[in-house]
Design a protein around this motif. Structure first.
Motif, PDB file in Angstrom:
ATOM      1  N   ARG A 116      -3.394 -37.351   8.557  1.00 55.23           N
ATOM      2  CA  ARG A 116      -2.600 -37.535   7.331  1.00 55.23           C
ATOM      3  C   ARG A 116      -2.429 -36.219   6.575  1.00 55.23           C
ATOM      4  NH1 ARG A 116      -5.371 -42.517   7.015  1.00 55.23           N
ATOM      5  NH2 ARG A 116      -6.888 -41.677   5.565  1.00 55.23           N
ATOM      6  N   LEU A 117      -3.484 -35.399   6.540  1.00 56.44           N
ATOM      7  CA  LEU A 117      -3.389 -34.104   5.881  1.00 56.44           C
ATOM      8  C   LEU A 117      -2.327 -33.227   6.544  1.00 56.44           C
ATOM      9  CD1 LEU A 117      -6.900 -32.644   4.980  1.00 56.44           C
ATOM     10  CD2 LEU A 117      -4.805 -32.375   3.696  1.00 56.44           C
ATOM     11  N   VAL A 118      -2.327 -33.176   7.865  1.00 59.75           N
ATOM     12  CA  VAL A 118      -1.355 -32.359   8.594  1.00 59.75           C
ATOM     13  C   VAL A 118       0.059 -32.886   8.364  1.00 59.75           C
ATOM     14  CG1 VAL A 118      -0.554 -31.686  10.903  1.00 59.75           C
ATOM     15  CG2 VAL A 118      -2.998 -31.611  10.367  1.00 59.75           C
ATOM     16  N   ARG A 119       0.263 -34.150   8.609  1.00 61.85           N
ATOM     17  CA  ARG A 119       1.611 -34.719   8.506  1.00 61.85           C
ATOM     18  C   ARG A 119       2.152 -34.733   7.086  1.00 61.85           C
ATOM     19  NH1 ARG A 119       1.470 -40.075  12.336  1.00 61.85           N
ATOM     20  NH2 ARG A 119       1.271 -39.006  14.339  1.00 61.85           N
ATOM     21  N   GLY A 120       1.260 -34.792   6.096  1.00 65.20           N
ATOM     22  CA  GLY A 120       1.694 -34.849   4.703  1.00 65.20           C
ATOM     23  C   GLY A 120       1.855 -33.499   4.035  1.00 65.20           C
ATOM     24  N   SER A 121       1.605 -32.419   4.748  1.00 62.15           N
ATOM     25  CA  SER A 121       1.661 -31.088   4.148  1.00 62.15           C
ATOM     26  C   SER A 121       3.086 -30.706   3.754  1.00 62.15           C
ATOM     27  CB  SER A 121       1.111 -30.053   5.136  1.00 62.15           C
ATOM     28  OG  SER A 121       1.286 -28.754   4.617  1.00 62.15           O
ATOM     29  N   ARG A 122       3.266 -30.321   2.496  1.00 63.55           N
ATOM     30  CA  ARG A 122       4.584 -29.864   2.029  1.00 63.55           C
ATOM     31  C   ARG A 122       5.010 -28.579   2.730  1.00 63.55           C
ATOM     32  NH1 ARG A 122       2.725 -31.207  -3.448  1.00 63.55           N
ATOM     33  NH2 ARG A 122       2.263 -29.010  -3.618  1.00 63.55           N
ATOM     34  N   ALA A 123       4.063 -27.828   3.284  1.00 65.54           N
ATOM     35  CA  ALA A 123       4.408 -26.595   4.001  1.00 65.54           C
ATOM     36  C   ALA A 123       5.211 -26.895   5.259  1.00 65.54           C
ATOM     37  CB  ALA A 123       3.139 -25.818   4.355  1.00 65.54           C
ATOM     38  N   TYR A 124       5.207 -28.143   5.697  1.00 59.88           N
ATOM     39  CA  TYR A 124       5.928 -28.518   6.913  1.00 59.88           C
ATOM     40  C   TYR A 124       7.116 -29.432   6.613  1.00 59.88           C
ATOM     41  CZ  TYR A 124       2.493 -26.219   9.769  1.00 59.88           C
ATOM     42  OH  TYR A 124       1.715 -25.260  10.353  1.00 59.88           O
ATOM     43  N   GLU A 125       7.723 -29.245   5.471  1.00 60.61           N
ATOM     44  CA  GLU A 125       8.936 -29.985   5.151  1.00 60.61           C
ATOM     45  C   GLU A 125      10.143 -29.208   5.661  1.00 60.61           C
ATOM     46  OE1 GLU A 125       8.564 -30.372   0.902  1.00 60.61           O
ATOM     47  OE2 GLU A 125       7.585 -32.321   1.096  1.00 60.61           O
ATOM     48  N   GLY A 126      11.287 -29.825   5.619  1.00 58.80           N
ATOM     49  CA  GLY A 126      12.526 -29.156   5.994  1.00 58.80           C
ATOM     50  C   GLY A 126      12.551 -28.754   7.452  1.00 58.80           C
ATOM     51  N   GLN A 127      12.865 -27.489   7.700  1.00 63.96           N
ATOM     52  CA  GLN A 127      13.018 -27.014   9.072  1.00 63.96           C
ATOM     53  C   GLN A 127      11.748 -27.120   9.896  1.00 63.96           C
ATOM     54  OE1 GLN A 127      13.725 -22.792   9.559  1.00 63.96           O
ATOM     55  NE2 GLN A 127      12.517 -22.290   7.735  1.00 63.96           N
ATOM     56  N   TYR A 128      10.593 -27.228   9.245  1.00 62.81           N
ATOM     57  CA  TYR A 128       9.316 -27.283   9.958  1.00 62.81           C
ATOM     58  C   TYR A 128       8.818 -28.708  10.220  1.00 62.81           C
ATOM     59  CZ  TYR A 128       9.274 -22.447   8.310  1.00 62.81           C
ATOM     60  OH  TYR A 128       9.595 -21.148   8.049  1.00 62.81           O
ATOM     61  N   ALA A 129       9.507 -29.709   9.711  1.00 59.35           N
ATOM     62  CA  ALA A 129       9.030 -31.092   9.762  1.00 59.35           C
ATOM     63  C   ALA A 129       8.794 -31.595  11.184  1.00 59.35           C
ATOM     64  CB  ALA A 129       9.996 -32.012   9.028  1.00 59.35           C
ATOM     65  N   ASP A 130       9.663 -31.249  12.107  1.00 57.27           N
ATOM     66  CA  ASP A 130       9.515 -31.749  13.479  1.00 57.27           C
ATOM     67  C   ASP A 130       8.209 -31.306  14.127  1.00 57.27           C
ATOM     68  OD1 ASP A 130      11.888 -33.085  13.344  1.00 57.27           O
ATOM     69  OD2 ASP A 130      13.036 -31.606  14.492  1.00 57.27           O
ATOM     70  N   MET A 131       7.681 -30.170  13.703  1.00 56.09           N
ATOM     71  CA  MET A 131       6.475 -29.645  14.323  1.00 56.09           C
ATOM     72  C   MET A 131       5.276 -30.575  14.126  1.00 56.09           C
ATOM     73  SD  MET A 131       4.834 -25.911  13.922  1.00 56.09           S
ATOM     74  CE  MET A 131       3.374 -25.473  14.842  1.00 56.09           C
TER      75      MET A 131
END
Length: 162
Positions: free
Chosen positions: A27-42
Motif C-alpha cells: 500500500r505504501l508503494v502503490r499510494g506514493s504521490r511520487a509515482y503519480e502521472g507518468q510514473y503510475a504504471d511502474m
C-alpha cells in the motif's frame, strides 16, 4: 539492530519487517504521490510479497504511540548485489526525518554486512533526497520499457568502516 528517534512526528522505531507487513508495504508503494502521472504504471501492479521480505533485509519505520503502531516507511537492502532496492516513506510522514532515519539504519546494516558501498537506482523525483542524505551520483540507468520508460539517476552510498 533496532534504532529509534523522535522526529517531529513523535517516537519512531526501525525494526525488521515480517511477512505480515507485506500488504502494508505494498500500500505504501502503490499510494506514493511520487509515482503519480507518468510514473503510475511502474507501481500500479507492484507487490511486496512475504517471500521477498523473508529473502532480503527489509526494515520498517513504525510509530510508537500509545494508540497504535503504524508503518510509515521502509527500505530493502539486497546484500548479494549491494543495492538499496526500495525506500519509501508514507506521504503524510515525509519531511519529518523518517527517510534520513532509514538511510542511517541502512548504512549501519551495510557496514555490519561488510559492504563498502550501496548502489541506488533512483526514481527521478527522489534525486534531491538521495543527494541530501549523502549519496554520490555515479551515472544514469537507461530506460527499461515497458515498465520503466525513463532514465534514472544512479547513486552510491559510500560506507566507511566502523
Amino acid at each position: 539492530m533496532k534504532s529509534s528517534i523522535t522526529p517531529r512526528s513523535g517516537p519512531v522505531t526501525v525494526r525488521r519487517a515480517v511477512a505480515r507487513d507485506a500488504r502494508r508495504l505494498t500500500r505504501l508503494v502503490r499510494g506514493s504521490r511520487a509515482y503519480e502521472g507518468q510514473y503510475a504504471d511502474m507501481v500500479a501492479d507492484y507487490r511486496v510479497r512475504p517471500d521477498y521480505i523473508e529473502a532480503h533485509r527489509v526494515f520498517v519505520a513504525v510509530t510508537d504511540d500509545e494508540r497504535e503502531s503504524r508503518v510509515i516507511g521502509f527500505y530493502s537492502l539486497l546484500l548479494a548485489s549491494g543495492e538499496l532496492d526500495l525506500l519509501f516513506v508514507a506521504d503524510e510522514a515525509q519531511g519529518r526525518g523518517i527517510g534520513r532515519l532509514l538511510v542511517a539504519h541502512m548504512e549501519s546494516e551495510a557496514r555490519a554486512a561488510g559492504l563498502d558501498r550501496v548502489r541506488v537506482v533512483s526514481h527521478p523525483p527522489a534525486e534531491g533526497f538521495y543527494r541530501g542524505v549523502g549519496a554520490v551520483r555515479t551515472g544514469t540507468a537507461p530506460a527499461n520499457p515497458p515498465a520503466v520508460g525513463w532514465e534514472r539517476p544512479e547513486f552510491d552510498f559510500l560506507i566507511p568502516p566502523a
